[in-house]
Design a protein around this motif. Structure first.
Motif, PDB file in Angstrom:
ATOM      1  N   GLN A   1     -24.522  41.202 -13.844  1.00 53.49           N
ATOM      2  CA  GLN A   1     -23.886  41.900 -12.719  1.00 53.49           C
ATOM      3  C   GLN A   1     -22.867  40.903 -12.167  1.00 53.49           C
ATOM      4  O   GLN A   1     -21.685  41.436 -11.901  1.00 53.49           O
ATOM      5  N   HIS A   2     -23.446  39.903 -11.523  1.00 52.82           N
ATOM      6  CA  HIS A   2     -22.512  38.872 -11.066  1.00 52.82           C
ATOM      7  C   HIS A   2     -21.958  37.511 -11.972  1.00 52.82           C
ATOM      8  O   HIS A   2     -22.569  36.779 -11.790  1.00 52.82           O
ATOM      9  N   ARG A   3     -20.885  37.698 -12.800  1.00 55.05           N
ATOM     10  CA  ARG A   3     -20.603  36.819 -13.806  1.00 55.05           C
ATOM     11  C   ARG A   3     -19.863  35.590 -13.196  1.00 55.05           C
ATOM     12  O   ARG A   3     -18.885  35.688 -12.360  1.00 55.05           O
ATOM     13  N   PHE A   4     -20.339  34.457 -13.620  1.00 57.48           N
ATOM     14  CA  PHE A   4     -19.639  33.081 -13.204  1.00 57.48           C
ATOM     15  C   PHE A   4     -18.697  32.763 -14.253  1.00 57.48           C
ATOM     16  O   PHE A   4     -18.849  31.610 -14.788  1.00 57.48           O
ATOM     17  N   ASP A   5     -17.936  33.557 -14.617  1.00 58.65           N
ATOM     18  CA  ASP A   5     -16.759  33.256 -15.695  1.00 58.65           C
ATOM     19  C   ASP A   5     -15.470  33.445 -15.053  1.00 58.65           C
ATOM     20  O   ASP A   5     -15.225  34.251 -14.093  1.00 58.65           O
ATOM     21  N   PRO A   6     -14.469  32.821 -15.430  1.00 49.57           N
ATOM     22  CA  PRO A   6     -12.928  33.014 -15.056  1.00 49.57           C
ATOM     23  C   PRO A   6     -12.816  34.799 -15.163  1.00 49.57           C
ATOM     24  O   PRO A   6     -13.232  35.264 -15.985  1.00 49.57           O
ATOM     25  N   SER A   7     -11.965  35.126 -14.178  1.00 50.70           N
ATOM     26  CA  SER A   7     -11.736  36.556 -14.171  1.00 50.70           C
ATOM     27  C   SER A   7     -11.017  36.895 -15.475  1.00 50.70           C
ATOM     28  O   SER A   7     -11.341  38.342 -15.884  1.00 50.70           O
ATOM     29  N   ILE A   8     -10.521  36.282 -16.210  1.00 48.59           N
ATOM     30  CA  ILE A   8      -9.965  36.429 -17.307  1.00 48.59           C
ATOM     31  C   ILE A   8     -10.733  36.945 -18.533  1.00 48.59           C
ATOM     32  O   ILE A   8     -10.522  37.850 -19.318  1.00 48.59           O
ATOM     33  N   TYR A   9     -11.830  36.117 -18.574  1.00 49.17           N
ATOM     34  CA  TYR A   9     -13.103  36.499 -19.381  1.00 49.17           C
ATOM     35  C   TYR A   9     -13.541  37.732 -19.091  1.00 49.17           C
ATOM     36  O   TYR A   9     -13.920  38.495 -19.917  1.00 49.17           O
ATOM     37  N   LYS A  10     -13.922  37.887 -17.822  1.00 51.10           N
ATOM     38  CA  LYS A  10     -14.466  39.315 -17.434  1.00 51.10           C
ATOM     39  C   LYS A  10     -13.879  40.582 -17.655  1.00 51.10           C
ATOM     40  O   LYS A  10     -14.271  41.242 -18.284  1.00 51.10           O
ATOM     41  N   MET A  11     -12.379  40.399 -17.603  1.00 56.44           N
ATOM     42  CA  MET A  11     -11.620  41.394 -17.886  1.00 56.44           C
ATOM     43  C   MET A  11     -11.746  41.510 -19.406  1.00 56.44           C
ATOM     44  O   MET A  11     -11.696  42.909 -19.963  1.00 56.44           O
TER      45      MET A  11
ATOM     46  N   SER B   1     -13.799  41.115 -21.306  1.00 59.16           N
ATOM     47  CA  SER B   1     -15.170  41.525 -21.843  1.00 59.16           C
ATOM     48  C   SER B   1     -15.089  42.970 -21.406  1.00 59.16           C
ATOM     49  O   SER B   1     -16.040  43.762 -22.143  1.00 59.16           O
ATOM     50  N   THR B   2     -14.848  43.519 -20.234  1.00 59.28           N
ATOM     51  CA  THR B   2     -14.698  44.917 -19.701  1.00 59.28           C
ATOM     52  C   THR B   2     -13.690  45.658 -20.536  1.00 59.28           C
ATOM     53  O   THR B   2     -14.328  46.678 -21.017  1.00 59.28           O
ATOM     54  N   VAL B   3     -12.780  45.287 -21.113  1.00 55.80           N
ATOM     55  CA  VAL B   3     -11.929  45.879 -22.042  1.00 55.80           C
ATOM     56  C   VAL B   3     -12.837  46.043 -23.490  1.00 55.80           C
ATOM     57  O   VAL B   3     -12.819  47.285 -23.883  1.00 55.80           O
ATOM     58  N   PHE B   4     -13.520  44.997 -23.761  1.00 63.48           N
ATOM     59  CA  PHE B   4     -14.220  45.347 -25.177  1.00 63.48           C
ATOM     60  C   PHE B   4     -15.299  46.278 -25.087  1.00 63.48           C
ATOM     61  O   PHE B   4     -15.418  47.083 -26.015  1.00 63.48           O
ATOM     62  N   ASN B   5     -16.110  46.244 -23.960  1.00 63.16           N
ATOM     63  CA  ASN B   5     -17.093  47.173 -23.985  1.00 63.16           C
ATOM     64  C   ASN B   5     -16.898  48.433 -23.763  1.00 63.16           C
ATOM     65  O   ASN B   5     -17.433  49.427 -24.075  1.00 63.16           O
ATOM     66  N   ALA B   6     -15.871  48.698 -23.078  1.00 62.39           N
ATOM     67  CA  ALA B   6     -14.982  49.826 -22.807  1.00 62.39           C
ATOM     68  C   ALA B   6     -14.691  50.459 -23.993  1.00 62.39           C
ATOM     69  O   ALA B   6     -14.890  51.803 -24.372  1.00 62.39           O
TER      70      ALA B   6
ATOM     71  N   GLY C   1     -19.761  56.270 -28.294  1.00 60.16           N
ATOM     72  CA  GLY C   1     -20.126  57.404 -27.544  1.00 60.16           C
ATOM     73  C   GLY C   1     -21.298  57.091 -26.651  1.00 60.16           C
ATOM     74  O   GLY C   1     -21.836  57.690 -26.224  1.00 60.16           O
ATOM     75  N   PHE C   2     -21.741  55.691 -27.002  1.00 59.23           N
ATOM     76  CA  PHE C   2     -23.156  55.169 -26.387  1.00 59.23           C
ATOM     77  C   PHE C   2     -22.711  54.341 -24.956  1.00 59.23           C
ATOM     78  O   PHE C   2     -21.841  53.809 -25.211  1.00 59.23           O
ATOM     79  N   ASN C   3     -23.494  54.666 -24.027  1.00 56.75           N
ATOM     80  CA  ASN C   3     -23.156  54.099 -22.818  1.00 56.75           C
ATOM     81  C   ASN C   3     -23.782  52.898 -22.651  1.00 56.75           C
ATOM     82  O   ASN C   3     -24.784  52.397 -22.187  1.00 56.75           O
ATOM     83  N   MET C   4     -23.271  51.770 -23.253  1.00 62.97           N
ATOM     84  CA  MET C   4     -23.509  50.552 -23.223  1.00 62.97           C
ATOM     85  C   MET C   4     -22.584  49.618 -22.566  1.00 62.97           C
ATOM     86  O   MET C   4     -21.318  49.582 -22.591  1.00 62.97           O
ATOM     87  N   HIS C   5     -22.663  48.509 -21.596  1.00 65.69           N
ATOM     88  CA  HIS C   5     -21.916  47.698 -20.631  1.00 65.69           C
ATOM     89  C   HIS C   5     -21.785  46.286 -21.002  1.00 65.69           C
ATOM     90  O   HIS C   5     -20.791  45.771 -20.633  1.00 65.69           O
TER      91      HIS C   5
END
Lengths: 314, 327
Positions: A122-132, A134-139, A146-150
């Motif tokens: 939930q609250h990741r302690f990584d630089p925002s560029i990493y989080k971004m 990761s978000t793109v990858f998971n999306a 089609g599976f709902n995985m985050h």
């Protein structure tokens, strides 16, 4: 049969791993279920040996396996599977990813219906560029499968032994274990967890981007996943759709050129577009041919792979 | 799974997907039909990961009728997988498949068995008078015609689930994906004798049809794959050389035109384009033939040999206790 096999991948020479393993040992000791500790040294055998000789008391409590060369996580897991006695596998990397209370939460989330549990940090302690990233990858993975995985980037997983036995995990596909298992009808659960803060002082921020080859291999992984989810048993559908598009474009171009020859008297064969049309025709037929070859491979070599999983016979 | 000791005369395999309303009636009908026949039989229901509680209905039925056998899948794996699981589990000498939606009539089973007795290995039902909407009948007619031409096994109704198989013909097939439609064509590769017979067809009583319109592309892609497999899976090089012939022709034409262009100079110096086209289509030829060679490699390394059915099984076997055919 034990309840849990707690498995660690030791990929890097990370000094904190001993502390991590001890913490986990404490955590599981405080719970009623039986467990065993297993560490897989993946190309770090010497490091592990040095570390364990420094702490012989703890060394007696864990089983250590050494992979002779750098193998992927999927290969490591598959090859040590028969050495593990746990009903459930609790797998982590060499870095601690989750707060201890989140591990407890994950273990508590297990029930009879669930086959695989993955955390969602939930609250990741990584630089925002990493989080971004990761978000793109998971999306992207969500969109393709089609599976709902985050949070597939987190390598902590808890799953039944059966999940590993029944899925065809290979190469870099350990990351996608929840997807593969969902394809085989296993029940997934995602639990919201807290990202590990570090011991006392906050963790050092890393550089903003990964190596270029990592991005490339992620993209290839996703393509592999896409092919695996959609076309693995019917390769012709994939290749023939490419082939049909290419052949249709080729025929259209040739038709237009033909009309222009009839009505405007332009010489058909001397135009570069004609070469393009021929090229597309060749590409189309070749990709259909590839698809046919794929079908032949599936037909002649796919016999060992059963497509269905029987849950019960009465 | 291994139940070699109990051999039956007949196994009924019924794949079910979300058919909870139909299950009890279906079981009753099949059972009352089979009791009339002098045979030992078993009924196998396969629940293909239903979400509407079909399995609960089956379990209730099992409590009242212990003879019923049922297999439950972990998730929806498709009709082909359901049938294959049923075939693997069945211990009958003859296996009959039936749709779970009551559109097939169990009273036709005895007609199919008559045909099997005549010496055929596979008897397919033919819903001569279909009780479906026109929009489903027409695509199915076209598909049947195409499959018949493509596979060389002429049947009017590939889509009919009501079929009877001699067990040794169907158990050795390698079926996956959505191949259940093609079982007769696939089996004919191994020398099985296939025939068809008109059967009754009823309109749907409960539930909705599980088929959508998007199936058409998929079905046609499967037909293509199937016909290629049937024709070329033992001799892939032949298939690829066949594909390469048009390109060989193109290469020849372009090369000839290029030479003429150089000799007669009718393109005013722009003759390179012909040679580019020659090179492209020539590359296509080489590539396709290479694929064919790889195909041969794949087939020769596989453990699947296209064995023909042994001649002994082609004899007309007798069924039923009274004829002393089996125990």
């Amino acid at each position: 049969m034990l309840k849990y096999s707690v498995i660690f991948f030791l990929k890097d020479q990370n000094k904190d791993v001993l502390r991590f393993m001890k913490d986990m040992y404490e955590l599981f000791s405080s719970r009623p279920d039986s467990f065993e500790m297993i560490v897989i040294a993946n190309g770090t055998g010497g490091f592990l040996k040095n570390m364990l000789t420094g702490d012989p008391e703890f060394a007696g409590k864990i089983k250590a396996f050494e992979m002779s060369n750098k193998a992927s996580q999927a290969v490591c897991l598959k090859s040590i599977m028969n050495e593990c006695n746990g009903e459930f596998f609790v797998v982590s990397g060499s870095y601690q990813q989750l707060m201890p209370e989140s591990y407890v939460k994950l273990l508590d989330a297990r029930d009879d219906d669930t086959d695989i549990i993955s955390p969602w940090r939930q609250h990741r302690f990584d630089p925002s560029i990493y989080k971004m990233q990761s978000t793109v990858f998971n999306a992207w993975v969500r969109w393709i499968t089609g599976f709902n995985m985050h949070d597939l980037s987190c390598n902590v997983r808890i799953f039944r032994r059966e999940v590993l036995e029944r899925t065809d995990l290979y190469g870099n596909m350990y990351r996608f274990l929840p997807v593969f298992s969902a394809l085989r009808g296993f029940k997934n659960k995602e639990v919201k967890c807290e990202h590990f803060k570090g011991h006392g002082e906050p963790r050092k921020a890393r550089a903003g981007f990964y190596h270029l080859s990592i991005y490339l291999s992620r993209i290839i992984d996703i393509f592999t996943l896409y092919f695996n989810t959609s076309f693995i048993k019917k390769p012709l559908r994939f290749f023939s759709s490419i082939g049909i598009i290419s052949i249709v474009i080729s025929i259209t171009i040739n038709f237009i050129l033909f009309l222009q020859k009839i009505f405007y008297g332009q010489n058909m064969a001397l135009r570069p577009m004609f070469i393009l049309a021929i090229f597309l025709l060749v590409v189309g037929v070749q990709s259909a041919g590839m698809g046919l070859l794929g079908e032949i491979i599936v037909f002649t070599h796919g016999r060992r792979k059963r497509e269905y999983i029987i849950e019960k016979i009465i | 799974m291994d139940r070699a000791n109990e051999i039956m005369d007949l196994s009924i395999v019924v794949p079910l997907y979300n058919e909870c309303e139909n299950v009890p009636e279906l079981y009753g009908k099949i059972k009352s039909e089979l009791e009339k026949l002098p045979l030992t039989y078993e009924i196998i229901f396969i629940d293909d990961g239903s979400t509407d509680g079909t399995w609960d209905v089956i379990e209730k039925l099992k409590a009242n009728h212990p003879a019923l056998k049922a297999i439950k899948f972990r998730h929806n794996c498709g009709q082909t997988s359901a049938m294959v699981a049923g075939f693997n589990y069945a211990s009958g000498e003859i296996i009959v498949t039936l749709d779970g939606d009551l559109q097939n009539d169990p009273s036709d089973i005895s007609i199919l068995l008559e045909k099997i007795k005549e010496g055929y290995d596979i008897v397919s039902g033919w819903r001569k008078e279909r009780k479906d909407h026109f929009s489903r009948v027409l695509p199915s007619r076209i598909a049947n015609a195409v499959i018949s031409v493509a596979t060389g096994v002429k049947l009017h109704d590939y889509g009919c689930t009501l079929k009877a198989y001699r067990a040794e013909c169907i158990k050795q097939l390698h079926a996956y994906g959505e191949m259940h439609r093609f079982f007769p064509a696939l089996a004919s590769m191994t020398g099985a004798r296939v025939t068809e017979i008109p059967v009754k067809h009823h309109p749907r009583k409960h539930g909705t049809s599980k088929y959508g319109f998007d199936r058409i592309f998929k079905v046609f892609s499967d037909i293509l794959a199937m016909s290629l497999i049937i024709r070329f899976s033992s001799t892939p090089l032949k298939g690829f050389v066949f594909c390469a012939i048009p390109f060989l022709f193109l290469t020849f034409c372009f090369g000839l035109m290029g030479c003429l262009a150089v000799l007669l100079d009718f393109t005013k110096g722009k003759d390179t384009i012909f040679f580019i086209a020659t090179a492209l289509s020539g590359m296509g030829v080489i590539h396709l033939i290479t694929l064919g060679v790889i195909g041969e490699l794949v087939v020769s390394t596989s453990d699947l040999t296209h064995t023909r059915l042994p001649e002994t099984t082609k004899k007309t076997i007798t069924i039923g206790k009274d004829q002393g055919g089996s125990n």
